[in-house]
Write a protein that holds these residues in place. Structure first.
Motif, mmCIF file in Angstrom:
data_model
loop_
_atom_site.group_PDB
_atom_site.id
_atom_site.type_symbol
_atom_site.label_atom_id
_atom_site.label_comp_id
_atom_site.label_asym_id
_atom_site.label_seq_id
_atom_site.Cartn_x
_atom_site.Cartn_y
_atom_site.Cartn_z
ATOM 1 N N GLU A 72 -32.338 29.226 -14.566
ATOM 2 C CA GLU A 72 -31.153 30.065 -14.791
ATOM 3 C C GLU A 72 -30.959 30.945 -13.567
ATOM 4 O O GLU A 72 -31.426 32.072 -13.530
ATOM 5 C CB GLU A 72 -31.343 30.952 -16.029
ATOM 6 N N ARG A 73 -30.318 30.398 -12.577
ATOM 7 C CA ARG A 73 -30.129 31.181 -11.358
ATOM 8 C C ARG A 73 -29.103 32.274 -11.585
ATOM 9 O O ARG A 73 -27.984 31.991 -12.025
ATOM 10 C CB ARG A 73 -29.665 30.273 -10.221
ATOM 11 N N PRO A 74 -29.453 33.496 -11.281
ATOM 12 C CA PRO A 74 -28.507 34.587 -11.526
ATOM 13 C C PRO A 74 -27.351 34.516 -10.541
ATOM 14 O O PRO A 74 -27.518 34.115 -9.396
ATOM 15 C CB PRO A 74 -29.358 35.822 -11.268
ATOM 16 N N THR A 75 -26.186 34.892 -11.027
ATOM 17 C CA THR A 75 -25.004 34.851 -10.172
ATOM 18 C C THR A 75 -24.688 36.237 -9.608
ATOM 19 O O THR A 75 -23.785 36.383 -8.812
ATOM 20 C CB THR A 75 -23.784 34.358 -10.973
ATOM 21 N N GLY A 76 -25.452 37.242 -10.020
ATOM 22 C CA GLY A 76 -25.142 38.623 -9.653
ATOM 23 C C GLY A 76 -25.246 38.902 -8.164
ATOM 24 O O GLY A 76 -25.787 38.121 -7.385
ATOM 25 N N GLU A 77 -24.715 40.032 -7.797
ATOM 26 C CA GLU A 77 -24.709 40.449 -6.395
ATOM 27 C C GLU A 77 -25.905 41.317 -6.047
ATOM 28 O O GLU A 77 -26.118 41.643 -4.887
ATOM 29 C CB GLU A 77 -23.423 41.247 -6.091
ATOM 30 N N GLN A 78 -26.684 41.720 -7.057
ATOM 31 C CA GLN A 78 -27.824 42.596 -6.766
ATOM 32 C C GLN A 78 -28.808 41.876 -5.847
ATOM 33 O O GLN A 78 -28.904 40.657 -5.872
ATOM 34 C CB GLN A 78 -28.578 43.010 -8.032
ATOM 35 N N ALA A 79 -29.542 42.668 -5.078
ATOM 36 C CA ALA A 79 -30.468 42.087 -4.099
ATOM 37 C C ALA A 79 -31.489 41.172 -4.774
ATOM 38 O O ALA A 79 -31.808 40.108 -4.265
ATOM 39 C CB ALA A 79 -31.163 43.199 -3.333
ATOM 40 N N HIS A 80 -32.000 41.576 -5.948
ATOM 41 C CA HIS A 80 -33.030 40.731 -6.559
ATOM 42 C C HIS A 80 -32.460 39.419 -7.089
ATOM 43 O O HIS A 80 -33.155 38.412 -7.153
ATOM 44 C CB HIS A 80 -33.849 41.484 -7.613
ATOM 45 N N ALA A 81 -31.173 39.416 -7.444
ATOM 46 C CA ALA A 81 -30.540 38.179 -7.902
ATOM 47 C C ALA A 81 -30.432 37.181 -6.750
ATOM 48 O O ALA A 81 -30.705 35.983 -6.909
ATOM 49 C CB ALA A 81 -29.158 38.478 -8.483
ATOM 50 N N ALA A 82 -30.069 37.679 -5.574
ATOM 51 C CA ALA A 82 -29.969 36.810 -4.396
ATOM 52 C C ALA A 82 -31.344 36.250 -4.031
ATOM 53 O O ALA A 82 -31.487 35.075 -3.691
ATOM 54 C CB ALA A 82 -29.378 37.594 -3.228
ATOM 55 N N LEU A 83 -32.364 37.085 -4.123
ATOM 56 C CA LEU A 83 -33.732 36.642 -3.808
ATOM 57 C C LEU A 83 -34.160 35.553 -4.781
ATOM 58 O O LEU A 83 -34.744 34.540 -4.390
ATOM 59 C CB LEU A 83 -34.699 37.831 -3.891
ATOM 60 N N SER A 84 -33.864 35.762 -6.050
ATOM 61 C CA SER A 84 -34.250 34.795 -7.069
ATOM 62 C C SER A 84 -33.583 33.440 -6.829
ATOM 63 O O SER A 84 -34.209 32.392 -6.987
ATOM 64 C CB SER A 84 -33.891 35.348 -8.449
ATOM 65 N N ARG A 85 -32.330 33.470 -6.433
ATOM 66 C CA ARG A 85 -31.626 32.209 -6.129
ATOM 67 C C ARG A 85 -32.320 31.468 -4.998
ATOM 68 O O ARG A 85 -32.528 30.268 -5.063
ATOM 69 C CB ARG A 85 -30.169 32.497 -5.735
ATOM 70 N N GLN A 86 -32.690 32.200 -3.948
ATOM 71 C CA GLN A 86 -33.382 31.568 -2.806
ATOM 72 C C GLN A 86 -34.724 30.993 -3.249
ATOM 73 O O GLN A 86 -35.110 29.899 -2.862
ATOM 74 C CB GLN A 86 -33.661 32.602 -1.709
ATOM 75 N N GLU A 87 -35.444 31.752 -4.067
ATOM 76 C CA GLU A 87 -36.782 31.327 -4.489
ATOM 77 C C GLU A 87 -36.729 30.046 -5.313
ATOM 78 O O GLU A 87 -37.632 29.223 -5.249
ATOM 79 C CB GLU A 87 -37.449 32.462 -5.280
ATOM 80 N N GLN A 88 -35.650 29.879 -6.069
ATOM 81 C CA GLN A 88 -35.519 28.703 -6.931
ATOM 82 C C GLN A 88 -34.754 27.575 -6.250
ATOM 83 O O GLN A 88 -34.314 26.622 -6.903
ATOM 84 C CB GLN A 88 -34.806 29.085 -8.237
ATOM 85 N N ALA A 89 -34.624 27.665 -4.929
ATOM 86 C CA ALA A 89 -33.802 26.694 -4.193
ATOM 87 C C ALA A 89 -34.298 25.259 -4.347
ATOM 88 O O ALA A 89 -33.509 24.315 -4.292
ATOM 89 C CB ALA A 89 -33.735 27.078 -2.720
ATOM 90 N N ALA A 90 -35.606 25.073 -4.556
ATOM 91 C CA ALA A 90 -36.152 23.705 -4.649
ATOM 92 C C ALA A 90 -36.074 23.135 -6.063
ATOM 93 O O ALA A 90 -36.506 22.010 -6.303
ATOM 94 C CB ALA A 90 -37.598 23.680 -4.146
ATOM 95 N N VAL A 91 -35.536 23.914 -7.007
ATOM 96 C CA VAL A 91 -35.336 23.391 -8.367
ATOM 97 C C VAL A 91 -33.979 22.675 -8.372
ATOM 98 O O VAL A 91 -32.938 23.304 -8.224
ATOM 99 C CB VAL A 91 -35.361 24.523 -9.424
ATOM 100 N N ASN A 92 -34.028 21.353 -8.485
ATOM 101 C CA ASN A 92 -32.814 20.533 -8.375
ATOM 102 C C ASN A 92 -31.846 20.806 -9.527
ATOM 103 O O ASN A 92 -32.102 20.442 -10.667
ATOM 104 C CB ASN A 92 -33.216 19.053 -8.346
ATOM 105 N N GLN A 93 -30.728 21.412 -9.192
ATOM 106 C CA GLN A 93 -29.752 21.783 -10.225
ATOM 107 C C GLN A 93 -28.891 20.616 -10.678
ATOM 108 O O GLN A 93 -28.186 20.718 -11.672
ATOM 109 C CB GLN A 93 -28.857 22.896 -9.688
ATOM 110 N N GLN A 94 -28.967 19.510 -9.945
ATOM 111 C CA GLN A 94 -28.143 18.340 -10.299
ATOM 112 C C GLN A 94 -28.844 17.468 -11.340
ATOM 113 O O GLN A 94 -28.255 16.534 -11.869
ATOM 114 C CB GLN A 94 -27.853 17.483 -9.052
ATOM 115 N N ASP A 95 -30.129 17.749 -11.584
ATOM 116 C CA ASP A 95 -30.940 16.921 -12.473
ATOM 117 C C ASP A 95 -30.848 17.455 -13.911
ATOM 118 O O ASP A 95 -31.519 18.417 -14.272
ATOM 119 C CB ASP A 95 -32.391 16.938 -11.946
ATOM 120 N N ALA A 96 -30.022 16.807 -14.724
ATOM 121 C CA ALA A 96 -29.768 17.304 -16.080
ATOM 122 C C ALA A 96 -31.010 17.195 -16.962
ATOM 123 O O ALA A 96 -31.266 18.065 -17.799
ATOM 124 C CB ALA A 96 -28.608 16.527 -16.702
ATOM 125 N N SER A 97 -31.802 16.142 -16.754
ATOM 126 C CA SER A 97 -33.020 15.967 -17.550
ATOM 127 C C SER A 97 -34.014 17.088 -17.246
ATOM 128 O O SER A 97 -34.611 17.675 -18.156
ATOM 129 C CB SER A 97 -33.635 14.594 -17.239
#
Ligand code: 2AL
Length: 166
Positions: A72-97
């Motif tokens: 659940e990548r956060p869409t917020g503008e807060q600094a920690h939300a942006a960091l979390s998105r980067q950290e989860q970058a290797a979790v393939n969001q296109q893979d529905a399974s």
């Protein structure tokens, strides 16, 4: 990223703003800011790590407010939300399974332990995270508090090292 020398000389409130997104534990962020000036980067990291060793269950609960679920990548503008998105970058969001299995795993974990599954996501694929989640479901509550705190320390120190350079 700013240089350590710059961090050492920032006004207290600016320094605090920089450190706060590392973890939602205000006492830790304040201690790291108030310990300035640091002689070198290693001294900063050593102090930050030492203070993070003091965390217990109360701090774990405090910190989880700034860590969205894996998948659940956060869409917020807060600094920690942006960091979390980067950290989860290797979790393939296109893979529905994968997304569905993560959703199920998170739900099982939360039913068992009563809090969000926390793992240092940086450098881990979605499948690796899922494997760790499945293994951690076999833990006792005590083992899991210990493991979650270890993961929280890793996330925090990686964020700090990413915010303040040599
Ligand atoms: C996170 C996060 O936001 N960054 C990270 O490494 N792990 N979240 C989580 N639930 O483990």
């Amino acid at each position: 990223m700013i240089a350590l020398d710059h961090f050492n000389h920032l006004p207290r409130s600016d320094a605090q703003q920089l450190v706060e997104p590392c973890v939602a534990i205000p006492a830790w962020a304040e201690a790291v800011v108030d310990q300035r000036p640091y002689a070198d980067h290693a001294a900063l990291m050593a102090f930050a790590s030492q203070r993070a060793q003091e965390w217990g269950e109360a701090e774990l609960h405090q910190a989880l407010s700034a860590h969205p679920r894996i998948g659940e990548r956060p869409t917020g503008e807060q600094a920690h939300a942006a960091l979390s998105r980067q950290e989860q970058a290797a979790v393939n969001q296109q893979d529905a399974s994968l997304a569905e299995r993560l959703r199920e795993g998170n739900a099982r974990y939360e039913a068992q332990f009563g809090r969000v599954f926390l793992i240092r996501a940086k450098g881990r694929s979605g499948e690796e995270i899922l494997e760790a989640l499945t293994q951690r479901l076999t833990h006792s509550e005590e083992e899991e508090v210990k493991e979650s705190l270890a993961q929280l320390r890793e996330i925090t120190l990686l964020r700090l090292a990413g915010a303040i350079g040599e």
